[in-house]
Design a protein around this motif. Structure first.
Motif, PDB file in Angstrom:
ATOM      1  N   TRP A  74     -13.874   5.225  12.985  1.00 46.20           N
ATOM      2  CA  TRP A  74     -15.020   5.048  13.883  1.00 46.20           C
ATOM      3  C   TRP A  74     -14.592   4.618  15.276  1.00 46.20           C
ATOM      4  O   TRP A  74     -15.129   5.107  16.277  1.00 46.20           O
ATOM      5  CB  TRP A  74     -16.017   4.054  13.284  1.00 46.20           C
ATOM      6  CG  TRP A  74     -16.444   4.448  11.903  1.00 46.20           C
ATOM      7  CD1 TRP A  74     -16.106   3.830  10.722  1.00 46.20           C
ATOM      8  CD2 TRP A  74     -17.256   5.565  11.529  1.00 46.20           C
ATOM      9  NE1 TRP A  74     -16.670   4.498   9.656  1.00 46.20           N
ATOM     10  CE2 TRP A  74     -17.379   5.560  10.122  1.00 46.20           C
ATOM     11  CE3 TRP A  74     -17.898   6.583  12.254  1.00 46.20           C
ATOM     12  CZ2 TRP A  74     -18.109   6.526   9.424  1.00 46.20           C
ATOM     13  CZ3 TRP A  74     -18.625   7.535  11.559  1.00 46.20           C
ATOM     14  CH2 TRP A  74     -18.723   7.502  10.163  1.00 46.20           C
ATOM     15  N   GLY A  75     -13.633   3.694  15.342  1.00 49.33           N
ATOM     16  CA  GLY A  75     -13.144   3.247  16.647  1.00 49.33           C
ATOM     17  C   GLY A  75     -12.532   4.393  17.431  1.00 49.33           C
ATOM     18  O   GLY A  75     -12.725   4.522  18.642  1.00 49.33           O
ATOM     19  N   LEU A  79     -13.907   5.962  21.023  1.00 49.78           N
ATOM     20  CA  LEU A  79     -13.076   6.006  22.231  1.00 49.78           C
ATOM     21  C   LEU A  79     -12.772   7.444  22.675  1.00 49.78           C
ATOM     22  O   LEU A  79     -12.142   7.656  23.702  1.00 49.78           O
ATOM     23  CB  LEU A  79     -11.758   5.273  21.984  1.00 49.78           C
ATOM     24  CG  LEU A  79     -11.878   3.760  21.785  1.00 49.78           C
ATOM     25  CD1 LEU A  79     -10.544   3.175  21.336  1.00 49.78           C
ATOM     26  CD2 LEU A  79     -12.337   3.097  23.077  1.00 49.78           C
ATOM     27  N   GLY A  80     -13.186   8.422  21.884  1.00 52.86           N
ATOM     28  CA  GLY A  80     -12.890   9.807  22.239  1.00 52.86           C
ATOM     29  C   GLY A  80     -11.433  10.173  21.990  1.00 52.86           C
ATOM     30  O   GLY A  80     -10.929  11.140  22.547  1.00 52.86           O
ATOM     31  N   LEU A  81     -10.759   9.403  21.124  1.00 52.74           N
ATOM     32  CA  LEU A  81      -9.372   9.736  20.741  1.00 52.74           C
ATOM     33  C   LEU A  81      -9.382  10.791  19.642  1.00 52.74           C
ATOM     34  O   LEU A  81      -8.403  11.483  19.405  1.00 52.74           O
ATOM     35  CB  LEU A  81      -8.631   8.488  20.268  1.00 52.74           C
ATOM     36  CG  LEU A  81      -8.551   7.366  21.307  1.00 52.74           C
ATOM     37  CD1 LEU A  81      -7.918   6.113  20.710  1.00 52.74           C
ATOM     38  CD2 LEU A  81      -7.757   7.845  22.525  1.00 52.74           C
ATOM     39  N   ASP A 102     -26.638   4.523  16.379  1.00 50.06           N
ATOM     40  CA  ASP A 102     -27.522   3.601  17.092  1.00 50.06           C
ATOM     41  C   ASP A 102     -26.868   3.091  18.375  1.00 50.06           C
ATOM     42  O   ASP A 102     -27.549   2.834  19.366  1.00 50.06           O
ATOM     43  CB  ASP A 102     -27.894   2.407  16.195  1.00 50.06           C
ATOM     44  CG  ASP A 102     -28.780   2.827  15.025  1.00 50.06           C
ATOM     45  OD1 ASP A 102     -29.314   3.960  15.074  1.00 50.06           O
ATOM     46  OD2 ASP A 102     -28.920   2.042  14.067  1.00 50.06           O
ATOM     47  N   ALA A 103     -25.549   2.948  18.365  1.00 46.55           N
ATOM     48  CA  ALA A 103     -24.829   2.462  19.542  1.00 46.55           C
ATOM     49  C   ALA A 103     -24.560   3.584  20.549  1.00 46.55           C
ATOM     50  O   ALA A 103     -23.993   3.347  21.615  1.00 46.55           O
ATOM     51  CB  ALA A 103     -23.509   1.811  19.104  1.00 46.55           C
ATOM     52  N   GLY A 104     -24.948   4.806  20.206  1.00 46.60           N
ATOM     53  CA  GLY A 104     -24.720   5.942  21.109  1.00 46.60           C
ATOM     54  C   GLY A 104     -23.258   6.347  21.201  1.00 46.60           C
ATOM     55  O   GLY A 104     -22.850   7.049  22.127  1.00 46.60           O
ATOM     56  N   ALA A 105     -22.441   5.943  20.225  1.00 43.00           N
ATOM     57  CA  ALA A 105     -21.004   6.214  20.279  1.00 43.00           C
ATOM     58  C   ALA A 105     -20.635   7.567  19.694  1.00 43.00           C
ATOM     59  O   ALA A 105     -19.614   8.151  20.043  1.00 43.00           O
ATOM     60  CB  ALA A 105     -20.242   5.117  19.537  1.00 43.00           C
ATOM     61  N   ALA A 257     -19.994  14.522  12.011  1.00 45.53           N
ATOM     62  CA  ALA A 257     -20.161  13.622  13.155  1.00 45.53           C
ATOM     63  C   ALA A 257     -19.226  14.061  14.272  1.00 45.53           C
ATOM     64  O   ALA A 257     -18.163  14.635  14.017  1.00 45.53           O
ATOM     65  CB  ALA A 257     -19.841  12.178  12.749  1.00 45.53           C
ATOM     66  N   ALA A 258     -19.641  13.804  15.507  1.00 48.57           N
ATOM     67  CA  ALA A 258     -18.795  14.167  16.647  1.00 48.57           C
ATOM     68  C   ALA A 258     -18.787  13.062  17.695  1.00 48.57           C
ATOM     69  O   ALA A 258     -19.740  12.276  17.794  1.00 48.57           O
ATOM     70  CB  ALA A 258     -19.283  15.468  17.277  1.00 48.57           C
ATOM     71  N   TRP A 259     -17.715  13.022  18.457  1.00 51.69           N
ATOM     72  CA  TRP A 259     -17.626  12.166  19.638  1.00 51.69           C
ATOM     73  C   TRP A 259     -18.795  12.493  20.567  1.00 51.69           C
ATOM     74  O   TRP A 259     -19.160  13.654  20.723  1.00 51.69           O
ATOM     75  CB  TRP A 259     -16.287  12.425  20.324  1.00 51.69           C
ATOM     76  CG  TRP A 259     -16.149  11.845  21.689  1.00 51.69           C
ATOM     77  CD1 TRP A 259     -16.300  10.543  22.064  1.00 51.69           C
ATOM     78  CD2 TRP A 259     -15.799  12.569  22.886  1.00 51.69           C
ATOM     79  NE1 TRP A 259     -16.076  10.408  23.412  1.00 51.69           N
ATOM     80  CE2 TRP A 259     -15.771  11.634  23.936  1.00 51.69           C
ATOM     81  CE3 TRP A 259     -15.512  13.911  23.160  1.00 51.69           C
ATOM     82  CZ2 TRP A 259     -15.461  12.007  25.251  1.00 51.69           C
ATOM     83  CZ3 TRP A 259     -15.206  14.286  24.457  1.00 51.69           C
ATOM     84  CH2 TRP A 259     -15.183  13.331  25.487  1.00 51.69           C
ATOM     85  N   LYS A 260     -19.368  11.458  21.187  1.00 55.88           N
ATOM     86  CA  LYS A 260     -20.587  11.665  21.983  1.00 55.88           C
ATOM     87  C   LYS A 260     -20.371  12.642  23.145  1.00 55.88           C
ATOM     88  O   LYS A 260     -21.303  13.304  23.589  1.00 55.88           O
ATOM     89  CB  LYS A 260     -21.127  10.333  22.511  1.00 55.88           C
ATOM     90  CG  LYS A 260     -20.217   9.648  23.529  1.00 55.88           C
ATOM     91  CD  LYS A 260     -20.901   8.434  24.144  1.00 55.88           C
ATOM     92  CE  LYS A 260     -20.095   7.790  25.234  1.00 55.88           C
ATOM     93  NZ  LYS A 260     -18.751   7.309  24.829  1.00 55.88           N
TER      94      LYS A 260
END
Ligand code: TMO
Length: 328
Positions: A74-75, A79-81, A102-105, A257-260
């Protein structure tokens, strides 16, 4: 032909085709930046991640892979890593998934057709030794059968390396069991095989779709039905003092799931990810290519791509193929 004549033809071609392409959304690949696909630590995910990477590569994207456990991913996504997780299982990951949404991440890239379940499970021969299974109350009475040197005098429940509230559930349901976890997911199947050869009782973490069901008949333990309040309100359920007096969802979802930043950075890749869709049978097949047939993750992915072109080519939106059509 003179050089200037070539230039005229080129200019003419641009005049003809520029309106055509600009009328459409840009075609893939919109960026050379590598799309990093997450690799977790169970078989179907490891193959499906590579299939996804290969579909994106066929569209011209640069693709890389990042090894992370489902707890650690998740981290990295935030961070888009890393940018894509193709198997978010409700039973193990819904809480973190929702927190990140919920955090928009991260963004929810859609749900597979597959219906999933992750739960305590036993091979079928255990039923003869413990009448009343798969009901959890029968298991509770039979705890003696599952005593192991690692957990004596309590019965052993063997969990996977994915965070689950098994100890809390054991406590809430007053079971004489102790949960221990294997370090590598595959160790579950080593222990299952050993127990099955000896016809020794064992109860361990398993899930569906998986290859295991094709090789070892068995059943999930039927705990009290899952309800979200079971995880947040102690008063819910048979034990008014504790949380987790219920099982995992029996009809769980499986999401992507994908990076925002993915929808803006690689729009066509994101749309394709949204269309990627696996059923129970497809996922079980991917896993058994590796765990039953003995292919490597890469070979299984290559084989699946070669055998299923009609399926995966339809995941690529037609407007994303404009570039290709213009060149042809
Ligand atoms: C996420 N898993 C399928 C290992 O339970």
């Amino acid at each position: 032909m003179t050089l200037s004549c070539h230039k005229w033809i080129a200019a003419l071609l641009i005049l003809i085709f520029a309106p055509l392409t600009s009328a459409n959304k840009p075609a893939a690949p919109e960026s050379d930046k590598p799309i990093q696909v997450l690799l977790n630590d169970w078989t179907s995910q490891l193959v499906l991640a590579r299939v996804t990477g290969q579909v994106l590569q066929s569209m011209g994207y640069n693709v890389g892979y990042v090894n992370k456990t489902s707890n650690a991913q998740w981290g990295s996504l935030k961070l888009g890593l890393s940018h894509i997780q193709v198997e978010v299982w409700e039973g193990t990951m819904s809480k973190m998934f929702q927190r990140m949404i919920d955090a928009g991440a991260i963004v929810d890239a859609g749900t597979h057709d597959a219906i999933t379940r992750e739960e305590w499970w036993y091979p079928l021969y255990v039923e003869e030794l413990c009448p009343g299974l798969p009901d959890w109350q029968a298991l509770k009475k039979c705890s003696d059968l599952f005593v192991d040197p690692r957990t004596a005098p309590q019965g052993m429940y063997l969990g996977g390396p994915w965070e689950k509230p098994d100890a809390a559930r054991i406590r809430a349901l007053g079971m004489d069991f102790k949960a221990i976890t294997v370090e590598q997911g595959d160790d579950l199947w080593v222990e299952l095989k050993r127990a099955a050869i000896e016809q020794r009782p064992i109860v361990l973490f398993n899930w569906t779709p998986n290859w295991v069901e094709a090789k070892y008949p068995g059943r999930f333990i039927e705990f009290p039905d899952y309800h979200p309040d079971c995880e947040t309100k102690p008063s819910w359920g048979t034990n008014p003092r504790f949380l987790h007096d219920c099982g995992n969802p029996k009809q769980g979802w499986l999401k992507k799931a994908a990076w925002k930043g993915m929808p803006d950075t690689w729009p066509c890749a994101y749309e394709t990810l949204q269309n990627i869709n696996f059923s129970n049978a497809m996922i079980a097949e991917l896993a058994s290519m590796v765990d039953v047939d003995g292919l490597s993750y890469e070979a299984a992915s290559d084989k699946w791509m070669a055998d299923n072109q009609t399926i995966w080519s339809q995941w690529i939106p037609s407007h994303c193929q404009v570039e290709q059509q213009r060149i042809q």
